[in-house]
Write a protein that holds these residues in place. Sequence first.
Motif, short mmCIF file in Angstrom:
data_model
loop_
_atom_site.label_atom_id
_atom_site.label_comp_id
_atom_site.label_asym_id
_atom_site.label_seq_id
_atom_site.Cartn_x
_atom_site.Cartn_y
_atom_site.Cartn_z
N PHE A 1 0.81 -1.21 0.00
CA PHE A 1 0.00 0.00 0.00
C PHE A 1 0.85 1.27 0.00
CE2 PHE A 1 -2.99 2.96 2.34
CZ PHE A 1 -3.81 3.18 1.25
N LEU A 2 2.07 1.17 0.51
CA LEU A 2 2.94 2.35 0.50
C LEU A 2 3.22 2.83 -0.92
CD1 LEU A 2 4.45 4.19 2.47
CD2 LEU A 2 6.46 2.73 2.19
N GLY A 3 3.34 1.89 -1.86
CA GLY A 3 3.52 2.27 -3.26
C GLY A 3 2.28 2.95 -3.82
N ASP A 4 1.10 2.50 -3.42
CA ASP A 4 -0.14 3.16 -3.86
C ASP A 4 -0.20 4.59 -3.34
OD1 ASP A 4 -1.18 0.98 -5.27
OD2 ASP A 4 -1.98 0.08 -3.45
N GLY B 1 2.34 6.52 -2.61
CA GLY B 1 3.32 7.30 -3.36
C GLY B 1 2.81 7.70 -4.73
N MET B 2 2.14 6.79 -5.43
CA MET B 2 1.60 7.10 -6.75
C MET B 2 0.52 8.18 -6.67
SD MET B 2 3.18 5.52 -9.11
CE MET B 2 2.02 5.93 -10.41
N THR B 3 -0.36 8.07 -5.68
CA THR B 3 -1.42 9.06 -5.54
C THR B 3 -0.86 10.43 -5.20
OG1 THR B 3 -3.02 7.37 -4.85
CG2 THR B 3 -3.52 9.65 -4.27
N VAL B 4 0.10 10.48 -4.29
CA VAL B 4 0.71 11.77 -3.93
C VAL B 4 1.40 12.39 -5.14
CG1 VAL B 4 2.52 12.84 -2.53
CG2 VAL B 4 0.97 11.18 -1.49
N TRP B 5 2.09 11.56 -5.92
CA TRP B 5 2.77 12.08 -7.11
C TRP B 5 1.77 12.64 -8.11
CZ3 TRP B 5 2.58 11.07 -12.33
CH2 TRP B 5 3.60 11.62 -13.10
N ARG B 6 0.65 11.97 -8.29
CA ARG B 6 -0.36 12.44 -9.24
C ARG B 6 -0.97 13.77 -8.77
NH1 ARG B 6 -2.76 6.35 -9.44
NH2 ARG B 6 -1.41 5.56 -11.13
N VAL B 7 -1.26 13.86 -7.48
CA VAL B 7 -1.83 15.10 -6.95
C VAL B 7 -0.86 16.26 -7.13
CG1 VAL B 7 -2.59 16.27 -4.86
CG2 VAL B 7 -3.36 13.96 -5.32
N LEU B 8 0.38 16.06 -6.70
CA LEU B 8 1.36 17.14 -6.78
C LEU B 8 1.67 17.51 -8.23
CD1 LEU B 8 3.85 16.18 -3.92
CD2 LEU B 8 1.94 17.79 -3.87
N GLY B 9 1.75 16.51 -9.11
CA GLY B 9 2.05 16.79 -10.51
C GLY B 9 0.94 17.59 -11.18
N SER C 1 -7.40 2.34 -13.52
CA SER C 1 -6.15 2.52 -12.81
C SER C 1 -5.71 1.20 -12.21
CB SER C 1 -6.31 3.57 -11.70
OG SER C 1 -5.10 3.73 -11.00
N SER C 2 -4.40 0.97 -12.19
CA SER C 2 -3.85 -0.26 -11.60
C SER C 2 -3.05 0.02 -10.34
CB SER C 2 -2.95 -0.97 -12.63
OG SER C 2 -1.88 -0.12 -13.02
N SER C 3 -3.05 1.26 -9.87
CA SER C 3 -2.32 1.63 -8.66
C SER C 3 -2.95 2.88 -8.07
CB SER C 3 -0.83 1.87 -8.95
OG SER C 3 -0.68 2.95 -9.86
N GLY C 4 -2.60 3.17 -6.84
CA GLY C 4 -3.12 4.35 -6.17
C GLY C 4 -4.15 4.01 -5.11
N ILE C 5 -4.43 4.98 -4.27
CA ILE C 5 -5.39 4.76 -3.18
C ILE C 5 -6.79 4.52 -3.74
CG2 ILE C 5 -6.40 5.80 -1.12
CD1 ILE C 5 -3.85 7.38 -0.75
N GLY C 6 -7.17 5.27 -4.79
CA GLY C 6 -8.48 5.06 -5.39
C GLY C 6 -8.64 3.67 -5.96
N HIS C 7 -7.57 3.14 -6.57
CA HIS C 7 -7.61 1.77 -7.09
C HIS C 7 -7.81 0.77 -5.96
CE1 HIS C 7 -6.47 -1.86 -9.23
NE2 HIS C 7 -5.49 -2.06 -8.36
N MET C 8 -7.12 0.98 -4.83
CA MET C 8 -7.28 0.09 -3.69
C MET C 8 -8.71 0.14 -3.16
SD MET C 8 -7.62 -0.10 -0.16
CE MET C 8 -7.09 1.51 0.44
#
Length: 290
Positions: free
Chosen positions: A92-95, A97-105, A238-245
């Motif tokens: 879940f830590l990777g998810d 990280g992906m979500t935070v990166w998408r938000v900030l980007g 989506s295959s990753s991220g908090i929303g995917h989970m």
Amino acid sequence: MTQAHTGSSPAPAPLAASAVPAAASVRRRHPWLAPLVPVSPRTRWLLGLSFFVLFFAIWALATLGGFVPRTFLADPLAMAHEGWLLFTQYGFLGDIGMTVWRVLGGFALAAVLAVPLGILMGAYKAAEAFFEPFVSFCRYLPASAFIPLLILWAGIGETQKLLVIFIGSFFQIVLMVAVAVGGARRDLVEAAYTLGANSRGIVRRVLIPGAAPEIAEILRLVLGWAWTYVIVAELIGSSSGIGHMITDSQALLNTGQIIFGIIVIGCIGLVSDLFFKQANQRLFPWSAIQ
């Protein structure tokens, strides 16, 4: 007649004089009952923490007490157990990280383009008249409505998710920044003209510094909205991220993981909000925004 007039006029004075000490006494003894009276930082933290304690207590009572079926709402202990499994077994830590990166980007891209346009609209009324109708029109369009088109144009990769956040943030920032810049004090502008400043100097030395604290506060607020857009973007394709989970957990009726994911989003948002507040206070100490 003269004596009667002079004798009757001071009558309201004792009432007004007694009201002032009474109001001051209320502020001293019960400061939380007086409007706009600030509280100490320690009291603020304790009050904020007490609400979370009360919230979790009611949640635990409703679920552990059997008032709400656990199929529909997991109890706090089950939620904590599912959260532990997410971190230790499901990456879940990777998810996160992906979500935070998408938000900030997506948010950074929107801010870089929206802030200068908002300053232009706020400073020059001709630019405001040209851009404002279209920006206002787009501001009311939900970002989620663009997802089908963005999937067709950009696929289901990272570009599509960044564009959803960009669309949801860009137009809001533009209009709010324009209002902040356009609300500059006229006396400061006139004083700058009197001292020999030109139009470009007015924008650079008066309008932007005066609106900078409010612009920073606008970015802090819109960053919170960006989190809602990224979850919507991650719910589809989506295959990753908090929303995917959260989507996978919903299919399995695992409310513990769903609630844990929502709480993680709230915690990250709270930390980023506090960071923004501290940064704004350090960068703009002259601002009254707290």
